[in-house]
Design a protein around this motif. Structure first.
Motif, PDB file in Angstrom:
ATOM      1  N   ALA A  42      30.743  35.960  41.526  1.00 45.18           N
ATOM      2  CA  ALA A  42      31.453  36.155  40.054  1.00 45.18           C
ATOM      3  C   ALA A  42      32.096  37.433  39.790  1.00 45.18           C
ATOM      4  CB  ALA A  42      30.083  36.105  39.088  1.00 45.18           C
ATOM      5  N   ALA A  43      31.630  38.501  40.179  1.00 42.14           N
ATOM      6  CA  ALA A  43      32.275  39.744  39.992  1.00 42.14           C
ATOM      7  C   ALA A  43      33.465  39.841  40.768  1.00 42.14           C
ATOM      8  CB  ALA A  43      31.424  40.920  40.548  1.00 42.14           C
ATOM      9  N   LYS A  47      37.400  40.281  39.485  1.00 39.92           N
ATOM     10  CA  LYS A  47      38.373  41.302  39.953  1.00 39.92           C
ATOM     11  C   LYS A  47      39.625  40.743  40.649  1.00 39.92           C
ATOM     12  CE  LYS A  47      37.130  43.391  43.788  1.00 39.92           C
ATOM     13  NZ  LYS A  47      36.521  44.398  44.817  1.00 39.92           N
ATOM     14  N   ALA A  48      39.514  39.661  41.354  1.00 37.29           N
ATOM     15  CA  ALA A  48      40.590  39.009  41.898  1.00 37.29           C
ATOM     16  C   ALA A  48      41.541  38.343  40.895  1.00 37.29           C
ATOM     17  CB  ALA A  48      40.414  38.021  42.880  1.00 37.29           C
ATOM     18  N   ALA A  49      41.069  37.814  39.728  1.00 39.61           N
ATOM     19  CA  ALA A  49      41.980  37.197  39.147  1.00 39.61           C
ATOM     20  C   ALA A  49      42.414  38.233  38.153  1.00 39.61           C
ATOM     21  CB  ALA A  49      40.955  36.503  37.916  1.00 39.61           C
ATOM     22  N   ALA A  50      41.961  39.541  37.819  1.00 39.41           N
ATOM     23  CA  ALA A  50      42.503  40.635  37.013  1.00 39.41           C
ATOM     24  C   ALA A  50      43.870  41.053  37.694  1.00 39.41           C
ATOM     25  CB  ALA A  50      41.728  41.636  36.853  1.00 39.41           C
ATOM     26  N   LYS A  51      43.736  41.065  39.188  1.00 37.35           N
ATOM     27  CA  LYS A  51      44.749  41.532  40.063  1.00 37.35           C
ATOM     28  C   LYS A  51      45.947  40.637  39.883  1.00 37.35           C
ATOM     29  CE  LYS A  51      42.190  44.386  43.126  1.00 37.35           C
ATOM     30  NZ  LYS A  51      41.769  44.730  44.458  1.00 37.35           N
ATOM     31  N   LEU A  52      45.590  39.162  39.994  1.00 38.82           N
ATOM     32  CA  LEU A  52      46.612  38.091  39.997  1.00 38.82           C
ATOM     33  C   LEU A  52      47.379  38.155  38.289  1.00 38.82           C
ATOM     34  CD1 LEU A  52      45.750  37.338  42.591  1.00 38.82           C
ATOM     35  CD2 LEU A  52      45.905  35.244  42.029  1.00 38.82           C
ATOM     36  N   LYS A  53      46.388  38.302  37.339  1.00 34.87           N
ATOM     37  CA  LYS A  53      47.109  38.341  36.089  1.00 34.87           C
ATOM     38  C   LYS A  53      47.849  39.504  36.001  1.00 34.87           C
ATOM     39  CE  LYS A  53      43.271  36.249  33.656  1.00 34.87           C
ATOM     40  NZ  LYS A  53      42.086  36.284  32.557  1.00 34.87           N
ATOM     41  N   ASP A  54      47.818  40.555  36.619  1.00 32.98           N
ATOM     42  CA  ASP A  54      48.691  41.891  36.419  1.00 32.98           C
ATOM     43  C   ASP A  54      49.866  41.627  37.320  1.00 32.98           C
ATOM     44  OD1 ASP A  54      49.059  44.625  36.160  1.00 32.98           O
ATOM     45  OD2 ASP A  54      49.184  44.768  38.479  1.00 32.98           O
ATOM     46  N   LEU A  55      49.992  40.786  38.349  1.00 32.91           N
ATOM     47  CA  LEU A  55      50.850  40.498  39.098  1.00 32.91           C
ATOM     48  C   LEU A  55      51.895  39.563  38.257  1.00 32.91           C
ATOM     49  CD1 LEU A  55      50.006  39.447  42.760  1.00 32.91           C
ATOM     50  CD2 LEU A  55      51.381  41.376  42.083  1.00 32.91           C
ATOM     51  N   VAL A  80      39.477  31.515  41.384  1.00 29.78           N
ATOM     52  CA  VAL A  80      40.391  32.636  41.016  1.00 29.78           C
ATOM     53  C   VAL A  80      41.799  32.151  40.507  1.00 29.78           C
ATOM     54  CG1 VAL A  80      41.906  34.647  41.738  1.00 29.78           C
ATOM     55  CG2 VAL A  80      39.511  34.149  42.743  1.00 29.78           C
ATOM     56  N   VAL A  81      42.437  31.165  40.861  1.00 33.98           N
ATOM     57  CA  VAL A  81      43.511  30.325  40.433  1.00 33.98           C
ATOM     58  C   VAL A  81      43.184  29.968  38.841  1.00 33.98           C
ATOM     59  CG1 VAL A  81      45.165  28.480  40.527  1.00 33.98           C
ATOM     60  CG2 VAL A  81      44.524  29.753  42.539  1.00 33.98           C
ATOM     61  N   ALA A  82      42.144  29.255  38.693  1.00 37.96           N
ATOM     62  CA  ALA A  82      41.686  28.760  37.250  1.00 37.96           C
ATOM     63  C   ALA A  82      41.624  29.824  36.241  1.00 37.96           C
ATOM     64  CB  ALA A  82      40.287  28.146  37.513  1.00 37.96           C
TER      65      ALA A  82
END
Length: 260
Positions: A42-43, A47-55, A80-82
């Protein structure tokens, strides 16, 4: 218009927008997180979703995740995509450290392996409902032994069955991209549907320009990985190739992973 398979389904290529062509969401060591308490799922999704949102906030709409079959985790990528809303294209294929199951010693033919890759593209990856949109294969410093060649030929045959493009991992210092092109051509691959990856690790124009002239795109795709080549040299090489008229034959990226 042409469409490409993404994690969320077929997408018109006109809707891909600014695309990073060689990245990873998760690169896992096979079997480790299934057998040892080393992964807070979950963590890591968060973390990965936050990086993709930054992109996404920087104008990136689509990411090509070139994690191959022996290293990927598609359910994780789906989550992560969701959570991020970024479009992601995932890959089929095998890395250059070929698992025993796929080695020539196993007796499994290149056609058999190509069928597995084609299934990922045409039917979906296991029971995830996600179809691969690109084929990945790899050659590194040890060169093209019989097992690596076996996988390169399987990828070429999967490409010919499906029409899906190929993107590669290479060791630019030993110029193995040229050997990849030789094998692809011998299998009838249109080199205009291939990306010879990690070419930006080299500033040798006598190596890079023949790759382009044979029809392939080249991956200038490790910006930030200065242990392979300095940022300044990467920029200078891209600029020089643009001056030579090759701006439309390069793809840019970083080859980094959100988590591993």
């Amino acid at each position: 218009m042409p469409v490409v398979n993404t994690v969320t389904g077929p997408t018109d290529t006109a809707d891909l927008g600014f695309t990073l062509m060689h990245e990873h969401i998760i690169v896992q060591s096979p079997g480790v997180k299934e057998n040892f308490p080393v992964f807070d799922r979950a963590a890591e999704v968060q973390k990965a979703a936050a990086k993709l949102k930054d992109l996404q906030s920087r104008g990136v709409k689509t990411l090509v995740d070139l994690t191959v079959g022996d290293w990927r985790d598609i359910p994780f990528v789906k989550d992560v995509v969701a959570a991020s809303g970024v479009q992601v294209i995932v890959a089929t294929g095998i890395y250059w450290e070929v698992p025993h199951f796929f080695r020539t010693l196993s007796g499994r033919s290149a056609d058999f392996i190509a069928g597995l890759f084609a299934r990922d593209i045409d039917e979906g990856i296991m029971d995830t409902g996600v179809k691969a949109g690109i084929i990945k294969c790899a050659t590194d410093e040890p060169g093209v032994d019989q097992d690596v060649e076996h996988i390169l030929r399987a990828c070429a045959r999967a490409h010919r069955r499906t029409g899906v493009p190929i993107s590669t991992h290479t060791h630019a210092a030993s110029k193995v991209g040229l050997k990849q092109q030789d094998i692809f051509e011998s299998e009838g691959v249109d080199l205009g549907r291939t990306v010879i990856g990690h070419s930006g690790d080299s500033d040798d124009l006598d190596y890079l320009t023949p790759l382009i002239k044979r029809g392939s795109y080249i991956g200038m795709d490790r910006f930030g990985l200065d242990n392979f080549q300095s940022h300044e040299k990467r920029v200078q090489t891209v600029a020089r190739l643009c001056e030579m008229g090759h701006a439309d034959r390069m793809v840019l990226s970083h080859d980094v992973s959100c988590c591993f």
